[in-house]
Write a protein that holds these residues in place. Structure first.
Motif, mmCIF file in Angstrom:
data_model
loop_
_atom_site.group_PDB
_atom_site.id
_atom_site.type_symbol
_atom_site.label_atom_id
_atom_site.label_comp_id
_atom_site.label_asym_id
_atom_site.label_seq_id
_atom_site.Cartn_x
_atom_site.Cartn_y
_atom_site.Cartn_z
ATOM 1 N N SER A 21 27.079 4.087 14.820
ATOM 2 C CA SER A 21 28.002 3.428 13.907
ATOM 3 C C SER A 21 27.454 2.092 13.403
ATOM 4 C CB SER A 21 29.349 3.209 14.594
ATOM 5 O OG SER A 21 29.147 2.443 15.751
ATOM 6 N N SER A 22 26.622 1.440 14.226
ATOM 7 C CA SER A 22 26.107 0.153 13.774
ATOM 8 C C SER A 22 24.818 0.350 12.988
ATOM 9 C CB SER A 22 25.836 -0.753 14.971
ATOM 10 O OG SER A 22 24.751 -0.249 15.690
ATOM 11 N N SER A 23 24.468 -0.614 12.157
ATOM 12 C CA SER A 23 23.238 -0.497 11.397
ATOM 13 C C SER A 23 22.616 -1.874 11.214
ATOM 14 C CB SER A 23 23.510 0.138 10.039
ATOM 15 O OG SER A 23 24.356 -0.700 9.314
ATOM 16 N N SER A 24 21.329 -1.895 10.942
ATOM 17 C CA SER A 24 20.671 -3.178 10.776
ATOM 18 C C SER A 24 19.794 -3.135 9.538
ATOM 19 C CB SER A 24 19.808 -3.474 12.002
ATOM 20 O OG SER A 24 18.785 -2.516 12.078
ATOM 21 N N SER A 25 19.681 -4.263 8.869
ATOM 22 C CA SER A 25 18.842 -4.331 7.679
ATOM 23 C C SER A 25 17.426 -4.705 8.070
ATOM 24 C CB SER A 25 19.392 -5.393 6.740
ATOM 25 O OG SER A 25 20.250 -4.785 5.831
ATOM 26 N N GLU A 26 16.438 -3.981 7.536
ATOM 27 C CA GLU A 26 15.052 -4.317 7.828
ATOM 28 C C GLU A 26 14.277 -4.356 6.532
ATOM 29 O OE1 GLU A 26 12.504 -2.909 11.070
ATOM 30 O OE2 GLU A 26 14.260 -1.754 11.646
ATOM 31 N N ALA A 27 13.387 -5.338 6.405
ATOM 32 C CA ALA A 27 12.580 -5.431 5.193
ATOM 33 C C ALA A 27 11.535 -4.334 5.199
ATOM 34 C CB ALA A 27 11.916 -6.788 5.131
ATOM 35 N N VAL A 28 11.407 -3.662 4.090
ATOM 36 C CA VAL A 28 10.413 -2.607 3.961
ATOM 37 C C VAL A 28 9.532 -2.926 2.760
ATOM 38 C CG1 VAL A 28 10.078 -0.179 3.375
ATOM 39 C CG2 VAL A 28 11.826 -0.824 5.024
ATOM 40 N N THR A 29 8.235 -2.899 2.987
ATOM 41 C CA THR A 29 7.314 -3.127 1.880
ATOM 42 C C THR A 29 6.958 -1.776 1.274
ATOM 43 O OG1 THR A 29 6.403 -4.962 3.108
ATOM 44 C CG2 THR A 29 5.100 -4.168 1.251
ATOM 45 N N GLU A 30 7.028 -1.707 -0.025
ATOM 46 C CA GLU A 30 6.680 -0.444 -0.688
ATOM 47 C C GLU A 30 5.560 -0.699 -1.676
ATOM 48 O OE1 GLU A 30 9.708 2.569 -1.825
ATOM 49 O OE2 GLU A 30 9.021 2.128 -3.852
ATOM 50 N N TRP A 31 4.586 0.160 -1.701
ATOM 51 C CA TRP A 31 3.505 0.011 -2.670
ATOM 52 C C TRP A 31 2.942 1.374 -3.049
ATOM 53 C CZ3 TRP A 31 2.872 -0.506 2.505
ATOM 54 C CH2 TRP A 31 1.784 0.137 3.106
ATOM 55 N N VAL A 32 2.177 1.355 -4.107
ATOM 56 C CA VAL A 32 1.607 2.608 -4.613
ATOM 57 C C VAL A 32 0.090 2.529 -4.542
ATOM 58 C CG1 VAL A 32 1.342 4.066 -6.660
ATOM 59 C CG2 VAL A 32 3.557 3.016 -6.153
ATOM 60 N N GLU A 33 -0.524 3.582 -4.022
ATOM 61 C CA GLU A 33 -1.986 3.683 -4.018
ATOM 62 C C GLU A 33 -2.369 4.796 -4.987
ATOM 63 O OE1 GLU A 33 -4.134 1.928 -2.226
ATOM 64 O OE2 GLU A 33 -2.976 1.095 -0.554
ATOM 65 N N GLU A 34 -3.393 4.543 -5.777
ATOM 66 C CA GLU A 34 -3.886 5.586 -6.683
ATOM 67 C C GLU A 34 -5.314 5.919 -6.309
ATOM 68 O OE1 GLU A 34 -1.530 4.784 -10.851
ATOM 69 O OE2 GLU A 34 -3.710 4.599 -10.773
ATOM 70 N N SER A 35 -5.642 7.200 -6.289
ATOM 71 C CA SER A 35 -7.030 7.551 -5.980
ATOM 72 C C SER A 35 -7.405 8.860 -6.670
ATOM 73 C CB SER A 35 -7.212 7.696 -4.468
ATOM 74 O OG SER A 35 -8.536 8.109 -4.202
ATOM 75 N N SER A 36 -8.683 8.947 -7.031
ATOM 76 C CA SER A 36 -9.149 10.195 -7.650
ATOM 77 C C SER A 36 -9.575 11.203 -6.585
ATOM 78 C CB SER A 36 -10.318 9.909 -8.597
ATOM 79 O OG SER A 36 -11.337 9.246 -7.879
ATOM 80 N N PHE A 37 -9.497 10.806 -5.301
ATOM 81 C CA PHE A 37 -9.807 11.764 -4.227
ATOM 82 C C PHE A 37 -8.956 11.435 -3.005
ATOM 83 C CE2 PHE A 37 -12.995 13.526 -1.000
ATOM 84 C CZ PHE A 37 -12.526 14.818 -1.164
ATOM 85 N N VAL A 38 -8.059 12.335 -2.661
ATOM 86 C CA VAL A 38 -7.151 12.101 -1.530
ATOM 87 C C VAL A 38 -7.279 13.257 -0.544
ATOM 88 C CG1 VAL A 38 -4.717 11.994 -0.837
ATOM 89 C CG2 VAL A 38 -5.490 10.742 -2.852
ATOM 90 N N ILE A 39 -7.454 12.919 0.737
ATOM 91 C CA ILE A 39 -7.461 13.948 1.790
ATOM 92 C C ILE A 39 -6.182 13.766 2.598
ATOM 93 C CG2 ILE A 39 -8.680 14.879 3.792
ATOM 94 C CD1 ILE A 39 -11.218 13.484 2.726
#
Ligand SMILES: Cc1cc2nc3c(=O)[nH]c(=O)nc-3n(C[C@H](O)[C@H](O)[C@H](O)COP(=O)(O)OP(=O)(O)OC[C@H]3O[C@@H](n4cnc5c(N)ncnc54)[C@H](O)[C@@H]3O)c2cc1C
Length: 422
Positions: free
Chosen positions: A110-128
């Motif tokens: 029932s309880s909740s807490s706020s947490e900071a979340v960092t969001e970012w985008v990575e771009e790549s021409s080759f992803v494994i």
């Protein structure tokens, strides 16, 4: 997750100039944390100029688009990281923003807490993508309509859950037990215990049972756990520490992964490939998960070599080389997941026939899987051939027996006829 990995098909080694892993020896055990730290050390020592490592970041979304005037395909990955997680070096060329989300507290729903979340985008021409059985990248590839990529998921007909407990053998007993062997205690009760050694000393006991097992669900106190061991695994009780009894009672059940494989391709467009559990998830009974993931890496390296590191050509070549093996590994493992009739019976039959006629019948499935000279697809084909031969053999034996029975009956009726005539 367990901290020890059984290697049914081999161990990793460096190949050529790349930090690739390949599979070349018969079985062994690796500490999971040791393996991870060894890989991390290798990265830091050799590739720090080329690789940045970020901990605690989660890929939450993936999409693909054309970039620049050349229209080169790039994979865009959106990551989130909760505050407090660390990164060994900053990610260059990424777009970063800080957002705030509300996360449920683990102590109370029932309880909740706020947490900071960092969001970012990575771009790549080759992803494994090596993000395991619940791969986000695989999910994004699955929903995209511009690729034949799909995932076959098998319903779990033999659901098993587990809890772990460390086992510290007292010195006087430890000398009679080799520290590099894994023990397995199979009981008629439906509760089994696997014990995997670690380099650090203690074994990891893995208790396996059906979900909702009343005897496990009823464990509330250290005394309950002691009584359970006393009844089903008395030989292991001296290795259980007092402090771990209550911890075991308090643990939730963990689930084993379910069988699934990706195909008919393992790549997206010109930029993205998947390796490991993301393309072939099996239950860990045969120690094939890590080995096959290593093999994926070796195959990807081969594909890159063959195509002079042309990412687009390499990902297609990788699919050609590996998709059938990913499927074969999962189909084979799934076919064994049923107990005596699907696993032990065929294992005994195959061992006997291979001993009798080694040129005709292949070794049993475990020995076959350990033979790294054979691909999983080849093993699957050999096993199909064996089964066809076995059915043919049984049919031939049946026909011969029937003919013999008919001949005997004929003879008997003739004799009876003569006796009657006399
Ligand atoms: C109980 C159990 C016992 C096992 N025992 C053995 C054994 O003895 N021998 C054996 O060979 N195999 C064993 N396996 C299987 C083995 O663990 C896997 O096959 C192997 O770890 C697969 O490697 P992977 O790199 O593909 O995936 P994983 O090892 O699962 O690694 C995936 C990584 O990706 C991260 N990740 C997941 N989602 C995201 C996301 N969205 N964003 C960013 N990161 C993400 C995860 O945190 C994790 O670090 C066992 C598995 C289980 C569950």
């Amino acid at each position: 997750m367990l901290s020890v990995l059984r290697l049914g098909r081999g161990a990793c080694r460096r190949t050529g100039g790349r930090a690739a892993a390949a599979v070349r020896s018969r079985g062994g055990l690796l500490g999971q944390v040791r393996l991870a730290s060894c890989l991390l050390q290798e990265l830091r020592e050799r590739y720090l100029d080329a690789v940045s490592v970020t901990f605690g970041a989660r890929c939450v979304q993936a999409d693909w688009r054309q970039s620049g005037s050349g229209g080169q395909e790039v994979c865009r990955l959106t990551f989130q990281q909760q505050s407090g997680s660390s990164s060994s070096s900053s990610s260059t060329g990424s777009t970063t923003s800080t957002i705030s989300v509300t996360a449920s507290s683990s102590s109370s729903s029932s309880s909740s807490s706020s947490e900071a979340v960092t969001e970012w985008v990575e771009e790549s021409s080759f992803v494994i993508g090596a993000d395991g059985a619940g791969s986000s990248l695989r999910a994004a590839m699955e929903t995209s309509s511009s690729t034949p990529f799909s995932v076959k998921r098998f319903p779990d007909k033999n659901t098993i859950v587990y809890r772990t407990i460390p086992l510290f053998w007292p010195k006087e007993l430890a000398t009679s037990r080799p520290g590099d062997v894994n023990y397995s205690a199979r009981t008629k009760s439906g509760i089994n215990l696997d014990c995997l050694p670690t380099k650090e000393g203690p074994f990891i006991g893995v208790m396996l049972y059906k979900p909702g097992d009343k005897r496990i669900a009823a464990l509330k106190t250290d005394e309950d756990v002691r009584a359970l061991f006393q009844e089903h695994f008395p030989a292991f009780l001296p290795a259980v520490r007092e402090v771990d009894l209550q911890r075991f009672a308090d643990k939730p059940d963990c689930s084993l992964p379910t069988f699934s494989y990706a195909g008919p391709v393992l790549h997206y467009g010109h930029s993205t490939v998947l390796v490991g559990d993301a393309i072939h998830t099996v239950k860990p009974y045969f120690g094939q998960g890590v080995n096959s993931a290593f093999e994926d890496v070796a195959v990807l390296e081969k594909a890159l070599d063959e195509t002079d590191d042309d990412a687009g050509a390499a990902v297609r070549r990788y699919s050609q080389l590996r998709a059938k093996d990913a499927e074969a590994l999962v189909v084979l493992s799934h076919s064994l997941d049923g107990g005596f009739t699907t696993f032990v019976g065929p294992l005994i039959l195959d061992s006997m026939l291979h001993k009798l006629a080694p040129k005709i019948f292949s070794p049993n499935i475990i020995a076959s899987l350990q033979n790294e000279a054979w691909s999983f697809a080849q093993i699957r084909a050999r096993k199909r051939w064996d089964r066809a031969l076995q059915v043919g053999l049984l049919a031939a034996v049946g026909v011969v027996l029937l003919r013999m029975a008919a001949a005997l009956l004929g003879l008997a009726s003739k004799l009876l006829g003569r006796v009657g005539a006399v």
